[in-house]
Design a protein around this motif. Sequence first.
Motif, PDB file in Angstrom:
ATOM      1  N   GLY A 207       0.805  -1.218   0.000  1.00  0.00           N
ATOM      2  CA  GLY A 207       0.000   0.000   0.000  1.00  0.00           C
ATOM      3  C   GLY A 207       0.833   1.261   0.000  1.00  0.00           C
ATOM      4  O   GLY A 207       1.888   1.338   0.636  1.00  0.00           O
ATOM      5  N   GLY A 208       0.380   2.249  -0.777  1.00  0.00           N
ATOM      6  CA  GLY A 208       1.046   3.548  -0.807  1.00  0.00           C
ATOM      7  C   GLY A 208       2.222   3.651  -1.742  1.00  0.00           C
ATOM      8  O   GLY A 208       2.852   4.712  -1.836  1.00  0.00           O
ATOM      9  N   VAL A 209       2.553   2.568  -2.437  1.00  0.00           N
ATOM     10  CA  VAL A 209       3.643   2.577  -3.417  1.00  0.00           C
ATOM     11  C   VAL A 209       3.031   2.303  -4.793  1.00  0.00           C
ATOM     12  O   VAL A 209       2.246   1.364  -4.953  1.00  0.00           O
ATOM     13  CB  VAL A 209       4.722   1.524  -3.093  1.00  0.00           C
ATOM     14  CG1 VAL A 209       5.767   1.482  -4.199  1.00  0.00           C
ATOM     15  CG2 VAL A 209       5.375   1.842  -1.759  1.00  0.00           C
ATOM     16  N   TYR A 210       3.405   3.117  -5.768  1.00  0.00           N
ATOM     17  CA  TYR A 210       2.798   3.019  -7.095  1.00  0.00           C
ATOM     18  C   TYR A 210       3.850   2.759  -8.166  1.00  0.00           C
ATOM     19  O   TYR A 210       5.030   3.087  -7.999  1.00  0.00           O
ATOM     20  CB  TYR A 210       2.044   4.307  -7.426  1.00  0.00           C
ATOM     21  CG  TYR A 210       0.888   4.577  -6.500  1.00  0.00           C
ATOM     22  CD1 TYR A 210      -0.365   4.025  -6.738  1.00  0.00           C
ATOM     23  CD2 TYR A 210       1.060   5.377  -5.368  1.00  0.00           C
ATOM     24  CE1 TYR A 210      -1.432   4.270  -5.879  1.00  0.00           C
ATOM     25  CE2 TYR A 210       0.000   5.633  -4.509  1.00  0.00           C
ATOM     26  CZ  TYR A 210      -1.243   5.071  -4.769  1.00  0.00           C
ATOM     27  OH  TYR A 210      -2.292   5.304  -3.911  1.00  0.00           O
ATOM     28  N   GLY A 211       3.367   2.229  -9.266  1.00  0.00           N
ATOM     29  CA  GLY A 211       4.266   1.946 -10.382  1.00  0.00           C
ATOM     30  C   GLY A 211       4.751   3.194 -11.087  1.00  0.00           C
ATOM     31  O   GLY A 211       5.898   3.265 -11.524  1.00  0.00           O
ATOM     32  N   THR A 212       3.875   4.186 -11.192  1.00  0.00           N
ATOM     33  CA  THR A 212       4.264   5.397 -11.908  1.00  0.00           C
ATOM     34  C   THR A 212       3.383   6.566 -11.505  1.00  0.00           C
ATOM     35  O   THR A 212       2.347   6.395 -10.851  1.00  0.00           O
ATOM     36  CB  THR A 212       4.180   5.187 -13.438  1.00  0.00           C
ATOM     37  OG1 THR A 212       4.835   6.261 -14.117  1.00  0.00           O
ATOM     38  CG2 THR A 212       2.731   5.103 -13.917  1.00  0.00           C
ATOM     39  N   GLN A 213       3.803   7.750 -11.911  1.00  0.00           N
ATOM     40  CA  GLN A 213       3.053   8.986 -11.692  1.00  0.00           C
ATOM     41  C   GLN A 213       2.389   9.391 -12.999  1.00  0.00           C
ATOM     42  O   GLN A 213       2.945   9.174 -14.085  1.00  0.00           O
ATOM     43  CB  GLN A 213       4.013  10.092 -11.220  1.00  0.00           C
ATOM     44  CG  GLN A 213       3.344  11.401 -10.850  1.00  0.00           C
ATOM     45  CD  GLN A 213       4.268  12.306 -10.045  1.00  0.00           C
ATOM     46  OE1 GLN A 213       5.062  11.829  -9.225  1.00  0.00           O
ATOM     47  NE2 GLN A 213       4.157  13.605 -10.271  1.00  0.00           N
ATOM     48  N   ASP A 214       1.204   9.956 -12.928  1.00  0.00           N
ATOM     49  CA  ASP A 214       0.478  10.325 -14.143  1.00  0.00           C
ATOM     50  C   ASP A 214       1.316  11.260 -15.013  1.00  0.00           C
ATOM     51  O   ASP A 214       1.934  12.201 -14.531  1.00  0.00           O
ATOM     52  CB  ASP A 214      -0.845  10.999 -13.788  1.00  0.00           C
ATOM     53  CG  ASP A 214      -1.633  11.358 -15.035  1.00  0.00           C
ATOM     54  OD1 ASP A 214      -2.088  10.434 -15.726  1.00  0.00           O
ATOM     55  OD2 ASP A 214      -1.749  12.563 -15.332  1.00  0.00           O
ATOM     56  N   TYR A 215       1.297  10.989 -16.321  1.00  0.00           N
ATOM     57  CA  TYR A 215       2.114  11.762 -17.253  1.00  0.00           C
ATOM     58  C   TYR A 215       1.305  12.782 -18.057  1.00  0.00           C
ATOM     59  O   TYR A 215       1.845  13.524 -18.861  1.00  0.00           O
ATOM     60  CB  TYR A 215       2.832  10.829 -18.209  1.00  0.00           C
ATOM     61  CG  TYR A 215       1.968  10.163 -19.279  1.00  0.00           C
ATOM     62  CD1 TYR A 215       0.578  10.283 -19.306  1.00  0.00           C
ATOM     63  CD2 TYR A 215       2.555   9.402 -20.286  1.00  0.00           C
ATOM     64  CE1 TYR A 215      -0.186   9.690 -20.288  1.00  0.00           C
ATOM     65  CE2 TYR A 215       1.797   8.794 -21.272  1.00  0.00           C
ATOM     66  CZ  TYR A 215       0.420   8.941 -21.271  1.00  0.00           C
ATOM     67  OH  TYR A 215      -0.336   8.349 -22.252  1.00  0.00           O
ATOM     68  N   GLY A 216      -0.010  12.823 -17.838  1.00  0.00           N
ATOM     69  CA  GLY A 216      -0.877  13.568 -18.730  1.00  0.00           C
ATOM     70  C   GLY A 216      -0.889  15.067 -18.588  1.00  0.00           C
ATOM     71  O   GLY A 216      -1.617  15.743 -19.317  1.00  0.00           O
TER      72      GLY A 216
END
Length: 448
Positions: A207-216
């Motif tokens: 929890g709280g760790v993500y694969g990537t940050q939104d690039y849009g």
Amino acid sequence: MNTSIHRSLRPGARRAALAAALTVGALALTACGGDGGVANPGGDDESSAAESGPVEIRFSWWGSDTRHQTTQQIIDLFEEKNPDITVVPDYTDWGGYWDKLATSVAAGDAPDVITQEERYLADYASRGVLADLGSLDIDTGSIDGSVLGSGETGGALYGIPTGVNAYAVLADPQVFADAGVEVPDDGSWTWEQYVEVANAVSAGGGGGVYGTQDYGFNEAGLSILARQRGEALYTPEGELGVSAETVADFFQLSLDLQAGGGQPDAARSVELEGAGPEGSLLGTNTGAMGMWWTNQLGAISTASGRELQLLRLPGETEAERTGMYFKPAMYYSVSKTSEHPEAAAAFVDFLLNDPEAGALMLSDRGLPANTEVRAAVKDSLPPADKQAADFLEGLGDDIVDGPPVPPQGAGDVVEILKRINTEVLFEQKSPQDAAAQFLDEVGAAIGK
């Protein structure tokens, strides 16, 4: 480099104010073309006379206190080597720079050497504010042709890049390892694999760790995706060159990541957009990937306390061609009304080509556009900048060309994209509807 645009005015109001100011400046320029004693950058007798004896020129730029201090050292060095030329510093922070410049131009008091940004270069060039640098004595032989060409618009060279960056994926190998996922092979990965890898990291990272940050929120990603498909965000003629299908796919990728857990929910993504490099997922050790400019590697690495890795964007080998490119960090331009164009040109030549100036500047204005200077200062660069230099060198054989100078009005596009992307993330608008709105609004902004 600050990649946001000035926000003291709404985009449309800011563009109208710039147009009004530059129109006044253009009228002043026309008035000065007669007996006003303004030198001709082409170099007539009057121009040559203006260059004899001690002269004074003004150099404008934006930036932090550190940049101001370093630039003053560079100016001191130039004056030591050119005792007949005095360079007057004219600087401010990014927020006030463009209003100040427009006001100076409107008053007929443009700086002799002007620091420019790609979104505004065409605006100033098309209104007769800038000199054709091809007519001045500036050595550009050690600047890559695709990089130098990025300063050409309307058949003339109005800006010479100070340095270069590339839009890339920054990755944290530690987060990948903790999630039990391998760092992807950036020589072959696809956009579909980008989504799969990001989703897998989130699933395995806890929890709280993500694969990537939104690039849009950054149009650079859209530009690269379009280029990979043989399209272009803008054509050389200053028109939109990207299809509705490509823009919709760009937004759909974000939704796929959001739905699969590979990136945070909409509210968190919007919050991260305003947090800057230091507050990003990578900067706070809560993400495996993010798309950033290579010159931001140092700040994010420092914030994270980890050694990060630079990767090519996905899709570079799956479509018609590669889409990545070398982006000028900023440009040097010369005012068309400068009374001392030869002195201004000598100063620009010094900034670009003098090894001692390069040793002081290092990567402050991007990794030096002059490849010989870049090689000379490489060992003096901080580790992150050295890594970025190696990465850019490795891209050299894969870069096909660079995008044309953005058309007039392109400064509004960042805010348009951010607003529409937010609506997509909150599922207030479908990718297809968002694409149609984006193309309509951008077309209106650039007058096409």
